[in-house]
Structures are given as C-alpha cells and as structure tokens.
Motif scaffolding. Structure first.
Motif, mmCIF file in Angstrom:
data_model
loop_
_atom_site.group_PDB
_atom_site.id
_atom_site.type_symbol
_atom_site.label_atom_id
_atom_site.label_comp_id
_atom_site.label_asym_id
_atom_site.label_seq_id
_atom_site.Cartn_x
_atom_site.Cartn_y
_atom_site.Cartn_z
ATOM 1 N N UNK A 189 1.274 -19.966 20.341
ATOM 2 C CA UNK A 189 0.089 -19.706 21.147
ATOM 3 C C UNK A 189 -0.351 -21.007 21.808
ATOM 4 N N UNK A 190 -0.855 -20.915 23.043
ATOM 5 C CA UNK A 190 -1.348 -22.109 23.733
ATOM 6 C C UNK A 190 -2.684 -21.805 24.403
ATOM 7 N N UNK A 191 -3.529 -22.823 24.436
ATOM 8 C CA UNK A 191 -4.828 -22.685 25.088
ATOM 9 C C UNK A 191 -5.084 -23.748 26.143
ATOM 10 N N UNK A 192 -4.273 -24.776 26.148
ATOM 11 C CA UNK A 192 -4.479 -25.880 27.090
ATOM 12 C C UNK A 192 -3.137 -26.476 27.461
ATOM 13 N N UNK A 193 -3.132 -27.246 28.549
ATOM 14 C CA UNK A 193 -1.886 -27.847 29.029
ATOM 15 C C UNK A 193 -1.257 -28.730 27.965
ATOM 16 N N UNK A 224 7.167 -9.493 34.217
ATOM 17 C CA UNK A 224 7.109 -10.914 34.566
ATOM 18 C C UNK A 224 5.862 -11.292 35.367
ATOM 19 N N UNK A 225 4.842 -10.427 35.368
ATOM 20 C CA UNK A 225 3.604 -10.769 36.052
ATOM 21 C C UNK A 225 2.958 -11.953 35.320
ATOM 22 N N UNK A 226 2.651 -13.013 36.057
ATOM 23 C CA UNK A 226 2.048 -14.231 35.509
ATOM 24 C C UNK A 226 2.927 -14.888 34.435
ATOM 25 N N UNK A 227 4.238 -14.726 34.537
ATOM 26 C CA UNK A 227 5.184 -15.386 33.645
ATOM 27 C C UNK A 227 5.926 -16.453 34.442
ATOM 28 N N UNK A 277 3.014 -27.184 35.618
ATOM 29 C CA UNK A 277 1.917 -26.522 34.931
ATOM 30 C C UNK A 277 0.684 -26.368 35.812
ATOM 31 N N UNK A 278 0.592 -27.159 36.888
ATOM 32 C CA UNK A 278 -0.606 -27.149 37.712
ATOM 33 C C UNK A 278 -0.949 -25.816 38.330
ATOM 34 N N UNK A 326 -5.168 -21.168 32.491
ATOM 35 C CA UNK A 326 -5.164 -20.648 31.124
ATOM 36 C C UNK A 326 -6.522 -20.103 30.674
ATOM 37 N N UNK A 327 -7.513 -20.155 31.532
ATOM 38 C CA UNK A 327 -8.874 -19.866 31.075
ATOM 39 C C UNK A 327 -9.115 -18.380 30.805
#
Length: 415
Positions: free
Chosen positions: A138-142, A166-169, A178-179, A183-184
């Motif tokens: 799981x990730x929440x930030x860069x 693959x939507x938003x993948x 990553x820019x 992720x918000x």
C-alpha cells in the motif's frame, strides 16, 4: 445440460455481447437490474433492443436498503420472480452483490467481494492460498513508491486498489514519472514489475466445481495497450498454451475463496514455467474475451454462462478447435468521426470472422485511457495464436479511422 433453469436477475450497466445474447435468447427467464447513474452509457438503440424485458432501476443517490424494499414490492407484482443473480460488471461488483443479498438472492459475501475487487486484499489471499505473486505494498505518498522501488527495482506498477481496465494504472520507470499521479483521492498500491509472459484464463464454476478452463494469449500487455500497443486477446483452443498448471491454480482459488458458481476471469504471469497470480474477477471477462472462447471451441459460451448463473449444468460440448482472438480497433481521439473502414471491408480480410463497429462517420466519440477503449472490434481466427496475431496486424494496417477534434474543422457534409 441437466437441471431446470431458474429465473435470473441480471445486473446491466452497459451494452455488451453477453447482455445482448441474454436478451435475445433468455427473455422468458430474465429480469434486468439497472442503475440510473449508468443510463447515459446505454444508447437508445440498446434500450430499445431490451425493452421487452422487465427492468428495475436503482435510483441515483437513493439508500440501497430502500431500493431493495422497493424492488421486493415491484417484483411481487411481476409475472417472473428471479431466484438467481448474475453481475457481469466489474465496477458494480460491490453495490450489485450487496443489493442481491438485501433481496435474498445468492451473492458474493462482503469478504469475497474484497478478494475479487481490492487488488491488495486479492494478493494477500493469493499468498494465503500458496500462490506466487509480484511483491506489492500500500502507498500513500511519493516517498512510499520510491522506497518500494529502492527495494524491488524500477520500473514499478502503480494502481488504485479498485481499478479495472487499467484505468489510472501506470508503469513508472523512474521517480520523474510519478509527477502525473495524484494520490490524494483514492487508495493506491504499488507492485513489482514482472517479466515473463502475461496470460489470461477464464473458467466456469458450478456447485464449487471448476467445469472447464480456457486460456488466452495476450500479444501485448494491458499497460502497453493503454499507451497505444495492439489491443487483443487470443483464445488458444488449438495451442500452444501456458506450461504452468492453470487449472490447478483456478481450483485452488475457487476452493480458497469459497466460490460456489459463476464465471471466473484471471490474469497471471508465467516465468520459467512458474505461475505468478496477477488478478482475478468473478464476472464475465471484459472486451470480447468470452466470445473468443465460443468461437475457438465451437460452443455457445454465453448460453453456458447463463446456465451456470441459472443453476443449471451446461453441456460444454465442443466443436472444431482453433485459435480465435478479438482485436479492439483503435479510437485515436475525442471528436467527430470523419472517415471509417466499414464492417463489410473488415469481413473481407484474411481470418476475420466477425466485425462490429461502435460508431459511424458523423458521430461524436470520446477516447479514454483504458484497456477497453475502442471504435469497435473484429474476431480473427487461425491455426495458431501466431497466425492470428499476424492477421490482426494486417487488419490494423488496413483499418482507417479519422477523428476531427474540436480544434479542427470537420469537412462540410456533401450536398
């Protein structure tokens, strides 16, 4: 086939080959469950095609328990009262299965829905069942993503845990990629990028038994497809297929998840003969993958699927074996279609056995970054998957679509 079929409540949020087949062939045993917030996704033509079927619409924003009570009152006045439920839609899985439970129909339990929808919970379950998977977190930030990549290497795959098609993948090759990701708003996960060969497999389940499994080759990976690669799946009824034990893995998933009946679709990677489980869904496969199996094995795959959801064992009597794939035709942008190869022209190409266009010259179209984005599809047959792929690439060489964007002037209509 054995056993008497029971009436089915079929969740219907978009036109598809499966729902059209059901409306044509099972009208005497079918009630539709529709969603007002999906009405815009259904054309007037499709609504007209299915107007002979009783349909209950879940109102936008209404509490689901209230809608369930309203359904029970409504269905009591109908001549047909479903005792079985089928949901072919991936994004509607949570609401559809919960609704089925509220009205007393067989359904996936909440934890089963998590296993087949939440991609992190899914991989947790795969590992619990003894299946290999890519590393994930799981990730929440860069910073979470870059730390994961430092441990497992670039590139990495970043996706929402509830994404589909693959939507938003995204495939991130370096920190600079990553820019473009925010992720918000959603829950995200990151995965190790696996090599090897990516495959698909579909299966029918009844009473907890895997009736059969049909593998599919993918000439290009889904993450490459959304970046413009050929969008195709090939059912390999005449081989060669994956070397790993696909049937055994499907049986392990069915037993471990307690799945009683339905259509299962999974994706996996094969690396040096070993399987790495990717994703699994308990619903009809997307695009035209299921139709490929029907063409490749010579049987009514949609009818067999409807039998399973109606509680009846399908015969699964196959005809001639061959390889057949669906090629999704490109949709290059959003705007007005000004030129398009016709279905008749497509059907004259080598190996093309069926063609369907979703648009015509003069119509507005909207492209999106998704693995099912297309202007239509063709089914292509061949003795091997390699021959099918060669014929598909010839179709793409011939196929022509032109879309005038809003910044371009569309040609004036002929007098």
């Amino acid at each position: 086939m054995t056993g008497a079929a029971e009436a089915v409540l079929l969740a219907d949020d978009r036109a598809s080959s499966f729902t059209r087949h059901a409306a044509r062939t099972r009208a005497d045993g079918l009630v539709l469950l529709r969603f007002e917030d999906a009405r815009a996704d259904m054309s007037a033509q499709y609504l007209d095609e299915t107007a002979h079927l009783p349909a209950f619409w879940i109102r936008r924003g209404a509490p689901l328990r209230a809608e369930a009570r309203r359904y029970l009152d409504w269905i009591h006045r109908q001549p047909l009262r479903p005792t079985r439920f089928c949901n072919p839609s991936e994004p509607r899985q949570e609401i559809a299965q919960r609704f089925a439970g509220l009205v007393g129909l067989p359904h996936l339990a909440p934890w089963q829905v998590r296993w087949v929808r939440n991609k992190a919970d899914m991989k947790d379950k795969f590992r619990e069942l003894g299946l290999r998977t890519a590393a994930y977190a799981h990730v929440r930030a860069a910073g979470d993503v870059t730390r994961f990549a430092a441990a497992h290497g670039w590139p990495v795959v970043l996706k929402p845990v509830d994404s589909f098609a693959c939507v938003d993948t995204y495939l991130l090759r370096e920190p600079a990629d990553f820019g473009r990701v925010d992720l918000a708003a959603r829950h995200w996960m990151v995965e190790e990028h696996l090599g090897g060969t990516e495959w698909e497999a579909c299966a029918l389940i009844l009473d907890g038994e895997v009736l059969d499994v049909w593998p599919s080759a993918m000439p290009c990976r889904p993450l490459d497809i959304v970046e413009g690669a050929m969008n195709a799946n090939i059912s390999v009824a005449s081989g060669p297929g994956p070397a790993c034990d696909v049937r055994g893995a499907v049986r392990r998933i069915v037993r471990g998840m307690g799945l009683d009946h339905g259509y299962l679709h999974m994706e996996f990677f094969e690396i040096d003969g070993r399987m790495y489980a990717g994703e699994v869904g308990v619903r009809m496969a997307g695009c035209e993958i299921a139709a490929n199996h029907g063409h490749a094995y010579g049987f009514d795959v949609f009818g067999a699927t409807l039998d399973v959801y109606a509680g009846r064992r399908p015969a699964l009597e196959y005809g001639e074996r061959r390889c057949v794939g669906d090629l999704l035709l490109p949709l290059p942008g959003t705007g007005t279609v000004t030129a398009l190869t016709s279905e008749e022209e497509l059907l004259r190409l080598p190996g093309v056995i069926a063609a369907a266009l979703r648009t015509s010259p003069g119509e507005r179209v909207a492209a999106r970054r998704a693995s099912h984005n297309s202007s239509g599809h063709v089914h292509v047959e061949g003795a091997t998957s390699a021959e099918v792929e060669r014929r598909m690439r010839h179709v793409l060489d011939v196929f022509r679509i032109e879309v005038a964007t809003h910044t371009e002037a569309a040609p004036a209509p002929s007098p």
